[in-house]
Design a protein around this motif. Structure first.
Motif, PDB file in Angstrom:
ATOM      1  N   TYR A 221       0.826  -1.201   0.000  1.00 28.58           N
ATOM      2  CA  TYR A 221       0.000   0.000   0.000  1.00 28.58           C
ATOM      3  C   TYR A 221       0.869   1.263   0.000  1.00 28.58           C
ATOM      4  O   TYR A 221       1.980   1.278   0.542  1.00 28.58           O
ATOM      5  CB  TYR A 221      -0.908   0.015   1.229  1.00 28.58           C
ATOM      6  CG  TYR A 221      -1.691  -1.264   1.434  1.00 28.58           C
ATOM      7  CD1 TYR A 221      -2.877  -1.492   0.750  1.00 28.58           C
ATOM      8  CD2 TYR A 221      -1.246  -2.242   2.313  1.00 28.58           C
ATOM      9  CE1 TYR A 221      -3.605  -2.665   0.928  1.00 28.58           C
ATOM     10  CE2 TYR A 221      -1.960  -3.415   2.502  1.00 28.58           C
ATOM     11  CZ  TYR A 221      -3.138  -3.617   1.810  1.00 28.58           C
ATOM     12  OH  TYR A 221      -3.847  -4.776   1.986  1.00 28.58           O
TER      13      TYR A 221
ATOM     14  N   PHE B 276      -4.495   4.456  -4.857  1.00 22.54           N
ATOM     15  CA  PHE B 276      -5.526   3.437  -4.648  1.00 22.54           C
ATOM     16  C   PHE B 276      -5.356   2.168  -5.477  1.00 22.54           C
ATOM     17  O   PHE B 276      -6.224   1.293  -5.444  1.00 22.54           O
ATOM     18  CB  PHE B 276      -6.912   4.035  -4.910  1.00 22.54           C
ATOM     19  CG  PHE B 276      -7.277   5.123  -3.936  1.00 22.54           C
ATOM     20  CD1 PHE B 276      -7.524   4.827  -2.608  1.00 22.54           C
ATOM     21  CD2 PHE B 276      -7.356   6.444  -4.345  1.00 22.54           C
ATOM     22  CE1 PHE B 276      -7.846   5.820  -1.699  1.00 22.54           C
ATOM     23  CE2 PHE B 276      -7.683   7.450  -3.455  1.00 22.54           C
ATOM     24  CZ  PHE B 276      -7.930   7.147  -2.127  1.00 22.54           C
TER      25      PHE B 276
ATOM     26  N   TYR C  37      -5.210  -1.018  -3.217  1.00 23.86           N
ATOM     27  CA  TYR C  37      -6.502  -1.296  -2.584  1.00 23.86           C
ATOM     28  C   TYR C  37      -7.490  -1.850  -3.609  1.00 23.86           C
ATOM     29  O   TYR C  37      -8.272  -2.756  -3.301  1.00 23.86           O
ATOM     30  CB  TYR C  37      -7.058  -0.018  -1.951  1.00 23.86           C
ATOM     31  CG  TYR C  37      -6.177   0.576  -0.889  1.00 23.86           C
ATOM     32  CD1 TYR C  37      -6.234   0.119   0.429  1.00 23.86           C
ATOM     33  CD2 TYR C  37      -5.282   1.596  -1.189  1.00 23.86           C
ATOM     34  CE1 TYR C  37      -5.420   0.670   1.420  1.00 23.86           C
ATOM     35  CE2 TYR C  37      -4.460   2.149  -0.212  1.00 23.86           C
ATOM     36  CZ  TYR C  37      -4.526   1.672   1.081  1.00 23.86           C
ATOM     37  OH  TYR C  37      -3.718   2.215   2.049  1.00 23.86           O
TER      38      TYR C  37
ATOM     39  N   GLU D   6      -6.624  -5.486  -4.373  1.00 25.74           N
ATOM     40  CA  GLU D   6      -7.016  -6.322  -3.239  1.00 25.74           C
ATOM     41  C   GLU D   6      -8.526  -6.553  -3.237  1.00 25.74           C
ATOM     42  O   GLU D   6      -9.002  -7.684  -3.041  1.00 25.74           O
ATOM     43  CB  GLU D   6      -6.584  -5.667  -1.932  1.00 25.74           C
ATOM     44  CG  GLU D   6      -6.921  -6.493  -0.703  1.00 25.74           C
ATOM     45  CD  GLU D   6      -6.520  -5.825   0.593  1.00 25.74           C
ATOM     46  OE1 GLU D   6      -6.166  -6.529   1.547  1.00 25.74           O
ATOM     47  OE2 GLU D   6      -6.566  -4.575   0.651  1.00 25.74           O
ATOM     48  N   GLN D   7      -9.301  -5.491  -3.475  1.00 24.90           N
ATOM     49  CA  GLN D   7     -10.750  -5.633  -3.521  1.00 24.90           C
ATOM     50  C   GLN D   7     -11.198  -6.489  -4.701  1.00 24.90           C
ATOM     51  O   GLN D   7     -12.172  -7.241  -4.606  1.00 24.90           O
ATOM     52  CB  GLN D   7     -11.385  -4.249  -3.612  1.00 24.90           C
ATOM     53  CG  GLN D   7     -11.468  -3.512  -2.288  1.00 24.90           C
ATOM     54  CD  GLN D   7     -12.552  -4.083  -1.398  1.00 24.90           C
ATOM     55  OE1 GLN D   7     -13.707  -4.222  -1.798  1.00 24.90           O
ATOM     56  NE2 GLN D   7     -12.184  -4.444  -0.181  1.00 24.90           N
TER      57      GLN D   7
ATOM     58  N   ASP E 229      -7.846  -0.042   6.256  1.00 24.67           N
ATOM     59  CA  ASP E 229      -6.530   0.176   5.670  1.00 24.67           C
ATOM     60  C   ASP E 229      -5.474  -0.483   6.557  1.00 24.67           C
ATOM     61  O   ASP E 229      -5.209   0.000   7.664  1.00 24.67           O
ATOM     62  CB  ASP E 229      -6.253   1.677   5.548  1.00 24.67           C
ATOM     63  CG  ASP E 229      -4.910   1.957   4.896  1.00 24.67           C
ATOM     64  OD1 ASP E 229      -4.279   1.004   4.403  1.00 24.67           O
ATOM     65  OD2 ASP E 229      -4.488   3.134   4.867  1.00 24.67           O
TER      66      ASP E 229
ATOM     67  N   ILE F 238     -12.207   4.353  -0.384  1.00 21.78           N
ATOM     68  CA  ILE F 238     -11.516   4.039  -1.631  1.00 21.78           C
ATOM     69  C   ILE F 238     -12.514   4.109  -2.785  1.00 21.78           C
ATOM     70  O   ILE F 238     -13.727   3.976  -2.574  1.00 21.78           O
ATOM     71  CB  ILE F 238     -10.868   2.637  -1.590  1.00 21.78           C
ATOM     72  CG1 ILE F 238     -11.939   1.545  -1.503  1.00 21.78           C
ATOM     73  CG2 ILE F 238      -9.881   2.535  -0.438  1.00 21.78           C
ATOM     74  CD1 ILE F 238     -11.403   0.142  -1.697  1.00 21.78           C
TER      75      ILE F 238
ATOM     76  N   THR G  46     -13.539  -2.871  -6.672  1.00 23.73           N
ATOM     77  CA  THR G  46     -14.548  -3.770  -6.112  1.00 23.73           C
ATOM     78  C   THR G  46     -15.553  -4.192  -7.173  1.00 23.73           C
ATOM     79  O   THR G  46     -15.925  -5.370  -7.283  1.00 23.73           O
ATOM     80  CB  THR G  46     -15.266  -3.073  -4.948  1.00 23.73           C
ATOM     81  OG1 THR G  46     -14.296  -2.549  -4.032  1.00 23.73           O
ATOM     82  CG2 THR G  46     -16.193  -4.026  -4.221  1.00 23.73           C
TER      83      THR G  46
END
Length: 599
Positions: A80, A91, A94, A97-98, A407, A416, A421
Motif C-alpha cells: 500500500y 488506490f 486497494y 485487493e478488492q 486500511d 476508496i 470492487t
C-alpha cells in the motif's frame, strides 16, 4: 457429426472427394482424413481485469504484468502507498485487493510513475567500473543489498609446455573447457598466484598473453594436482526484502557468454552496465571492480538515490501513456498489446482527460469495458450529473459513492474508489451466473460502509442518467443497485447487453480464424454457419438469449444473400448475425387488486 471423416465417407455437407489427393503409384489401400464438420468454438474470457495506477515498484513501460493474487501483486508491485506521499493517486493496491476479495481470479497491471521518480544506483567506489541500478524507479531500490565474491568457472592442470620452457606462452592442459579467449586466469602454486590473460583456447592447448614464471615447474602430471590454472570470475548475490538472486561466475570479458551484462539481463532487481576498460595488465575482475585483492573474499555494494517522485509532477499524459512502439508503450497505451483483458479501470483517477481516453481505448478495440469512478468530492446529485454528462458511450459504466474499507497501512478505515470492487463483482458474476447476468444486486465483500447514503428519490434522478449507485439495505448488506452504461442509445443502456455482445464478438473472432485463406465457396459457408450456429445455440441454452427456440434467439445469414460477386472476387466472406439478448428485470412491478367474495 465428426469434424474429420475418412476419405470414403462424405461426412455432413462434405464431399467424397474433398480436393486434390495424394499420388497413388503402387497398389494398396489408402486411408485419408479430411475436415467436413463444424469446428468447436470456445467462448472468450470476460472476467480478466486491467488496472493502471501508481505503485511502489514495477516496470513503467512494456507489457502489463499478469497478477493472479494479491500476494503476487505485492511481490511484483509492492504494498500500500501512504496518503501523505501519494494522496488521491494511491488506490491501485486497494483496488487490486478488492478485486480478488470480490471474486476476481486474474488481472493485468501497468504501473505509472511520476516524471521525477528515480531508480536507485550503487553509490560506492565500484560504480565507476560496474554501474548497477534498480530495474525500475522508486525508493524501494534503496533497500537492495548486494555482495560481490571472487569465483571461478573452470580449472585445469598443465601437462606440458609447448616450445621453450622459459619463453613459451602455449601450454597443453588436461582440459580447456571453460577457458575463453580474453578470460583472466590465475596460476596457483605453492609460491602464490600469477594472473594472466587467455589469447586462444582450442584442442586442450591454451595460449596465454605472457609466459608463466617458473619454467618447467608449472607442469603437474599428478592425479591430485597441487598446481592449478583457473579462470577468474565474480559472483553477485542480491537481496531485497524476501527476494534473493544469485548470479554465479560472471566475467568482464565482453566476448564471453558469461559477461556480467549478458548474465544480469535475467535479473528482476538490477540492471548492469560494464564501464571497465581493458588494461595492459592481467587483473582479476574482483579487483578491477572493487579494488581489493581476491583474498578479501567479499565486497558489499551500497545503493541509494531512489525516489518515488512527487504527485505534483503527475499529469493526465502519464496515465494515458505514450505509444513508443511494441514492448515500449506506457499507461493506457500498453494495453494495446494485450488481447486478454476485458474490464479496464484506473482506480481513483477521475480526471476527465484520463477517463475519456480510457473509454476511447475500449471503444477503439471493441473488446473491453471501462469502469469509471466519480470524484470523491462530488456527492450532490447535481455535481454527480455534471461529471456523468461528460460521457456518452456503451463501453463504460459509472459507479458511486466511494467505499469504506479497513486500511492495513494506517490501521484505520478509509474511503476508496469503487472501481476495483466492481471489477471483482463483474468477474464473480460472470463465473457464477454468466456474462448475460447484470452485475447488480450483488453484495460487496470487504466493505464496511459508504461515504454517502443515497435514497430512492436521489436514485430516481441518477439511475435514468446512467449512474449506478451502491447502496446499503437493512439486513441485506451493501449492494450494487444499478446496471446501466453511460450511453444515450436505449439499445445499449444495460451493462450486461454490451458485455454479452463483446463476449459473442470476441468468441466468434477468435474461434473462426481458421477460415482465413480457405476457399471462399459453398462448402466453407456451410461450415462457418454450422460453427456459429452450434456456438450461439449453446449461448441460448445458457439463458443469454431470448426466445423459446434457437430460431427465435438468433439468425445467421451467409452466402449469396450477404455477398456480391465483387465481395467474393475481393476475398471477402460476409456473415450477418442477429441475436436477441436478455434484458435485466430492472423494474419489478406487482399489480394487486382487491378480490371480493362474489368474484
Amino acid at each position: 457429426m465428426r469434424a474429420a471423416n475418412l476419405i470414403r465417407s462424405a461426412g455432413s455437407g462434405g464431399s467424397a472427394k474433398p480436393g486434390i489427393m495424394a499420388e497413388y503409384l503402387s497398389p494398396g489401400v489408402y486411408v485419408e482424413e479430411f475436415e467436413s464438420g463444424a469446428r468447436p468454438l470456445q467462448g472468450a474470457s470476460t472476467s480478466t481485469a486491467g488496472f493502471i495506477g501508481l505503485a511502489q515498484r514495477g516496470a513503467t513501460e512494456g507489457l502489463p504484468e499478469l497478477v493472479t493474487s494479491f500476494a503476487e501483486f505485492k511481490r511484483l508491485f509492492g504494498s500500500y502507498l501512504s496518503e501523505n506521499a501519494f494522496g488521491p493517486y494511491r488506490f491501485l493496491a486497494y483496488a487490486v485487493e478488492q478485486f480478488f476479495m470480490n471474486g476476481g481470479s486474474r488481472c493485468f497491471v501497468m504501473r505509472v510513475a511520476p516524471k521525477d521518480a528515480r531508480a536507485s544506483v550503487n553509490t560506492s567506489a565500484e560504480a565507476g567500473v560496474l554501474a548497477l541500478s534498480a530495474t525500475n524507479p522508486g525508493a524501494w531500490g534503496d533497500q537492495i543489498r548486494a555482495e560481490l565474491l571472487p569465483a571461478s568457472k573452470a580449472k585445469t592442470q598443465i601437462y606440458e609446455i609447448i616450445g621453450e620452457p622459459e619463453a613459451s606462452k602455449r601450454y597443453r592442459v588436461k582440459s580447456n573447457a571453460g577457458f575463453n579467449a580474453g578470460d583472466i586466469v590465475a596460476f596457483d602454486d605453492a609460491a602464490g598466484k600469477q594472473y594472466n590473460r587467455v589469447v586462444s583456447s582450442q584442442d586442450n592447448i591454451i595460449e596465454l598473453e605472457q609466459p608463466l614464471e617458473g619454467g618447467l615447474e608449472v607442469v603437474d602430471n599428478s592425479l591430485l594436482p597441487a598446481k592449478v590454472l583457473s579462470t577468474c570470475e565474480v559472483t553477485l548475490n542480491i537481496f531485497c526484502g524476501n527476494e534473493a538472486e544469485s548470479f554465479d561466475k560472471m566475467s568482464l570479458n565482453a566476448a564471453a557468454a558469461n559477461h556480467i551484462v549478458k548474465v544480469m539481463e535475467r535479473s528482476g532487481l538490477l540492471n548492469a552496465a560494464d564501464l571497465s576498460t581493458e588494461s595492459s595488465e592481467a587483473v582479476p575482475p574482483f579487483t578491477v571492480i572493487c579494488g581489493l585483492p581476491e583474498a578479501a573474499g567479499k565486497y558489499d555494494i551500497v545503493f541509494g538515490g531512489g525516489s518515488d517522485g512527487s504527485v505534483a509532477s503527475l499529469s493526465a499524459s502519464d496515465f494515458v501513456g505514450e505509444d513508443n512502439g511494441p514492448g515500449r508503450r506506457t499507461g493506457i497505451q500498453s494495453f494495446i498489446d494485450n488481447d486478454v483483458v476485458s474490464i479496464m479501470a484506473i482506480p481513483g483517477v477521475t480526471d476527465p482527460n484520463v477517463q475519456v481516453q480510457l473509454v476511447a481505448h475500449c471503444e477503439n478495440l471493441g473488446s473491453r469495458f471501462a469502469i469509471l469512478d466519480i470524484p470523491r468530492e462530488k456527492t450532490k446529485v447535481a455535481d454527480v450529473l455534471t461529471h456523468r454528462n461528460i460521457f456518452d458511450s456503451s463501453y463504460c459504466a459509472m459507479y458511486n459513492p466511494w467505499l469504506q474499507v479497513f486500511d492495513p497501512l494506517d490501521k484505520r478505515n478509509i474511503f476508496i474508489p469503487p472501481s476495483g470492487t466492481v471489477a471483482g463483482i463483474y468477474s464473480r458474476s460472470d463465473q457464477t451466473r454468466g456474462v448475460q447476468k447484470a452485475p447488480a444486486n450483488e453484495v460487496l465483500r470487504g466493505v464496511v460502509g459508504l461515504e454517502v447514503q443515497y435514497n430512492n428519490g436521489e436514485q430516481d434522478i441518477l439511475n435514468p442518467a446512467g449512474v449506478n449507485l451502491i447502496r446499503s439495505f437493512t439486513g441485506q448488506g451493501i449492494r450494487i443497485w444499478g446496471a446501466r452504461t453511460c450511453s444515450s442509445n436505449s439499445l445499449w443502456k444495460y451493462v450486461n447487453v454490451r458485455r454479452l455482445f463483446i463476449f459473442i464478438e470476441e468468441s466468434i473472432k477468435n474461434g473462426t480464424s481458421w477460415v482465413v485463406f480457405e476457399p471462399n465457396n459453398d462448402q466453407l459457408w456451410a461450415r462457418v454457419q454450422r460453427t456459429i450456429d452450434a456456438f450461439l445455440t449453446r449461448v441460448w441454452r445458457d439463458g443469454a438469449l431470448m426466445g423459446t427456440s434457437p430460431a427465435e434467439a438468433f439468425y445467421i445469414n451467409i452466402g449469396r444473400e450477404t455477398m456480391t460477386q465483387d465481395d467474393i472476387d475481393n476475398g471477402r466472406l460476409i456473415c450477418v448475425i442477429g441475436v436477441a439478448p436478455v434484458k435485466p428485470a430492472e423494474f419489478v412491478v406487482f399489480r394487486i387488486t382487491q378480490k371480493t367474495g362474489s368474484e
